[in-house]
Design an enzyme around this catalytic site. Sequence first.
Site, mmCIF file in Angstrom:
data_model
loop_
_atom_site.group_PDB
_atom_site.id
_atom_site.type_symbol
_atom_site.label_atom_id
_atom_site.label_comp_id
_atom_site.label_asym_id
_atom_site.label_seq_id
_atom_site.Cartn_x
_atom_site.Cartn_y
_atom_site.Cartn_z
ATOM 1 C CB ILE A 121 -16.301 7.326 -24.341
ATOM 2 C CG1 ILE A 121 -15.049 7.785 -25.127
ATOM 3 C CG2 ILE A 121 -17.171 6.423 -25.206
ATOM 4 C CD1 ILE A 121 -14.063 6.683 -25.481
ATOM 5 C CG ASP A 150 -18.685 6.826 -13.236
ATOM 6 O OD1 ASP A 150 -17.735 6.550 -12.481
ATOM 7 O OD2 ASP A 150 -18.539 7.173 -14.427
ATOM 8 C CG ASP A 178 -16.421 -0.524 -8.034
ATOM 9 O OD1 ASP A 178 -16.304 -1.202 -9.076
ATOM 10 O OD2 ASP A 178 -15.451 -0.119 -7.364
ATOM 11 N N GLY A 206 -14.010 1.926 -17.772
ATOM 12 C CA GLY A 206 -12.690 1.325 -17.966
ATOM 13 C C GLY A 206 -11.634 2.177 -17.299
ATOM 14 C CG LEU A 256 5.088 -7.948 -18.788
ATOM 15 C CD1 LEU A 256 3.789 -7.882 -18.003
ATOM 16 C CD2 LEU A 256 4.976 -8.995 -19.891
ATOM 17 C CB ALA A 257 10.395 -5.133 -17.524
ATOM 18 C CG ASN A 258 9.461 -1.157 -15.146
ATOM 19 O OD1 ASN A 258 10.432 -1.834 -14.840
ATOM 20 N ND2 ASN A 258 9.518 -0.154 -16.001
ATOM 21 C CG ASN A 281 -0.334 1.376 -27.261
ATOM 22 O OD1 ASN A 281 0.680 1.670 -27.916
ATOM 23 N ND2 ASN A 281 -1.136 2.274 -26.765
ATOM 24 C CE1 TYR A 317 -7.846 0.439 -21.661
ATOM 25 C CE2 TYR A 317 -6.770 0.387 -23.813
ATOM 26 C CZ TYR A 317 -7.796 0.830 -22.991
ATOM 27 O OH TYR A 317 -8.760 1.660 -23.506
HETATM 28 P P1 NAD Z 1 -12.555 8.068 -18.747
HETATM 29 O O1 NAD Z 1 -11.476 7.698 -17.796
HETATM 30 O O2 NAD Z 1 -12.665 9.490 -19.190
HETATM 31 O O3 NAD Z 1 -13.985 7.620 -18.144
HETATM 32 C C1 NAD Z 1 -14.173 6.323 -17.614
HETATM 33 C C2 NAD Z 1 -15.335 6.366 -16.625
HETATM 34 O O4 NAD Z 1 -15.470 5.035 -16.077
HETATM 35 C C3 NAD Z 1 -15.066 7.307 -15.436
HETATM 36 O O5 NAD Z 1 -16.199 8.142 -15.223
HETATM 37 C C4 NAD Z 1 -14.817 6.375 -14.286
HETATM 38 O O6 NAD Z 1 -15.196 6.909 -13.024
HETATM 39 C C5 NAD Z 1 -15.681 5.166 -14.672
HETATM 40 N N1 NAD Z 1 -15.244 3.958 -13.965
HETATM 41 C C6 NAD Z 1 -13.974 3.500 -13.807
HETATM 42 N N2 NAD Z 1 -13.986 2.405 -13.051
HETATM 43 C C7 NAD Z 1 -15.278 2.143 -12.719
HETATM 44 C C8 NAD Z 1 -15.917 1.150 -11.946
HETATM 45 N N3 NAD Z 1 -15.214 0.191 -11.337
HETATM 46 N N4 NAD Z 1 -17.263 1.176 -11.813
HETATM 47 C C9 NAD Z 1 -17.993 2.161 -12.419
HETATM 48 N N5 NAD Z 1 -17.433 3.138 -13.168
HETATM 49 C C10 NAD Z 1 -16.099 3.132 -13.309
HETATM 50 O O7 NAD Z 1 -12.399 7.079 -19.994
HETATM 51 P P2 NAD Z 1 -12.846 7.251 -21.528
HETATM 52 O O8 NAD Z 1 -11.692 7.754 -22.280
HETATM 53 O O9 NAD Z 1 -14.159 7.948 -21.623
HETATM 54 O O10 NAD Z 1 -13.006 5.711 -21.917
HETATM 55 C C11 NAD Z 1 -14.240 5.017 -21.855
HETATM 56 C C12 NAD Z 1 -14.033 3.609 -22.389
HETATM 57 O O11 NAD Z 1 -13.494 3.651 -23.711
HETATM 58 C C13 NAD Z 1 -13.050 2.766 -21.570
HETATM 59 O O12 NAD Z 1 -13.473 1.420 -21.539
HETATM 60 C C14 NAD Z 1 -11.762 2.895 -22.358
HETATM 61 O O13 NAD Z 1 -10.880 1.826 -22.119
HETATM 62 C C15 NAD Z 1 -12.295 2.897 -23.786
HETATM 63 N N6 NAD Z 1 -11.366 3.506 -24.748
HETATM 64 C C16 NAD Z 1 -11.020 4.829 -24.671
HETATM 65 C C17 NAD Z 1 -10.133 5.348 -25.609
HETATM 66 C C18 NAD Z 1 -9.719 6.801 -25.617
HETATM 67 O O14 NAD Z 1 -8.912 7.180 -26.477
HETATM 68 N N7 NAD Z 1 -10.213 7.643 -24.707
HETATM 69 C C19 NAD Z 1 -9.606 4.533 -26.603
HETATM 70 C C20 NAD Z 1 -9.965 3.193 -26.636
HETATM 71 C C21 NAD Z 1 -10.868 2.689 -25.708
#
Ligand code: NAD
Length: 470
Positions: free
Chosen positions: A239, A258, A281, A310, A317-319, A370, A376
């Site tokens: 995303i 990233d 980070d 993200g 949760l139990a695990n 979920n 999460y």
């Molecule tokens: P993804 O795992 O494909 O990409 C996440 C990116 O974040 C990665 O490039 C990763 O390296 C980077 N990242 C992780 N930890 C980091 C840190 N500490 N510092 C800097 N960068 C970091 O995930 P995605 O599916 O593209 O999701 C993007 C966002 O959308 C997230 O917040 C996710 O929770 C949210 N989201 C995704 C979905 C879905 O269906 N894919 C649904 C709901 C929400």
Amino acid sequence: MSDTYLELVNSGVTASLAKKLGLPRPARLRRTDPSSVDRPLTPGPVLVLSDARATTEADTLAQGLLDWDLDVRRDSRLSDHERWGAVVVVLTGLEHPRDLAAPALELGSVLRGLAPGGRVVTLSRTSPAVVADPSGTDGSGDGAAPAVAAARHGVDGFLRSVAKELRAGATANGLVLADGVAVDAPSVRGGLRFLLSARSAFVDGQLLQVGTDGGTEPADWARPLAGTVAVVTGAARGIGAAVARVLARDGAHVIGVDVPAAGDSLSAVMNEVAGVALQLDITAEDAAERILAVARSRYGHLDVVVHNAGILRDKLLANMTPDRFEDLLAVNITAPLRMNETFARPGVLGGGAGAPRIISLASTSGIAGNRGQTNYGAAKAGIIGMTRALAGPVGRAGGTVNAVAPGFIETDMTARIPPLPRQIARWGSSLQQGGRPVDVAEAIAFLASPQAGGINGQTLRVCGQMLVGQ
Ligand code: NAD
């Protein structure tokens, strides 16, 4: 990431087989090419309907739509070869639930003529505030309020049900205007344009509140972010990479952040959008200061922050182990909270062409919960809480803070879900498919734009009207 089932049911023999077996037949959605502008805005003429008291407002709105070269009509007759590209229903005059019947039935009578990928958009008013003084001495407790509230809130259930009845990639969404916000206010027109366009392909069954008449229409609708500087965290893939591309297409300078381990992919995405790659980070104490330093030295200012990075650490949760719970909170909510202590301070964001904008990634898991995602869900619901809390202070400083809650989006993150639950998750939405990263990116780009200045503290779901959640 592709949905093989979607491809199969849209091609030849397998399409007729799926029809015979009564299997779900998701449509290919009308989407904008991330590299080009969205013309034509709708796949056919636009019909504007209204309740009996809103005809003047509907006329004003219809007149304004002509600016966008749309074929706008107030008469619901259609010649044989035509299909409606969109039906806009102005319901700002409702005072009693029975006032909805006539416009609702008129909409029903034209729905069979809606084009594939067509749109239904309602415009209604926010329900009156909860009665503060039940004695009625402040005027808010008089007998009319429950009927008005029932009529206005009734639009919510009506709209969401209409969305579930549409087929062929058509969607229904609503704009809910605070009292005093005119139907031609910038964010009403901006929101309507977004919902009519291919940019809102995976937004379905949603009601977006327009709280003020703030915001401005862009000089060029194809590049509403011209002159603004945006940072996107987690921009190396998924995303975040799509957000970087769409913001750049809309005219923004993009700084992509990233982790160092994703450095190569980050550089590739940033080269593509002529942006700046920053390996960082986001859990670092000084993450916000480092982002600001790069933005200021390179461009002189920073306007838009997209908290996208993200991680998942799923376990029942139990695990659950402490490190899985705590690591997830550190990235998904503690880091954005800490960074906002800097970004939300007056005078830190803005200064370029755009007003301050903070947009964070929530999730439908943070709305409905979920299984296996207690950590999460807590973090993503936390994003929604943070967004509401910051809306006041940032709003008073001329900016906005909003969140986008994706449902099931086809990325590396969701590709790890086993095939059967993955397919079930796709079918769990009214559009019977997963969204694409670009769908989430388009919603974020809209909320970042000057025409969204009247939308603040909201969480917009980009989920194809997933069954879960409210
Ligand atoms: P993804 O795992 O494909 O990409 C996440 C990116 O974040 C990665 O490039 C990763 O390296 C980077 N990242 C992780 N930890 C980091 C840190 N500490 N510092 C800097 N960068 C970091 O995930 P995605 O599916 O593209 O999701 C993007 C966002 O959308 C997230 O917040 C996710 O929770 C949210 N989201 C995704 C979905 C879905 O269906 N894919 C649904 C709901 C929400």
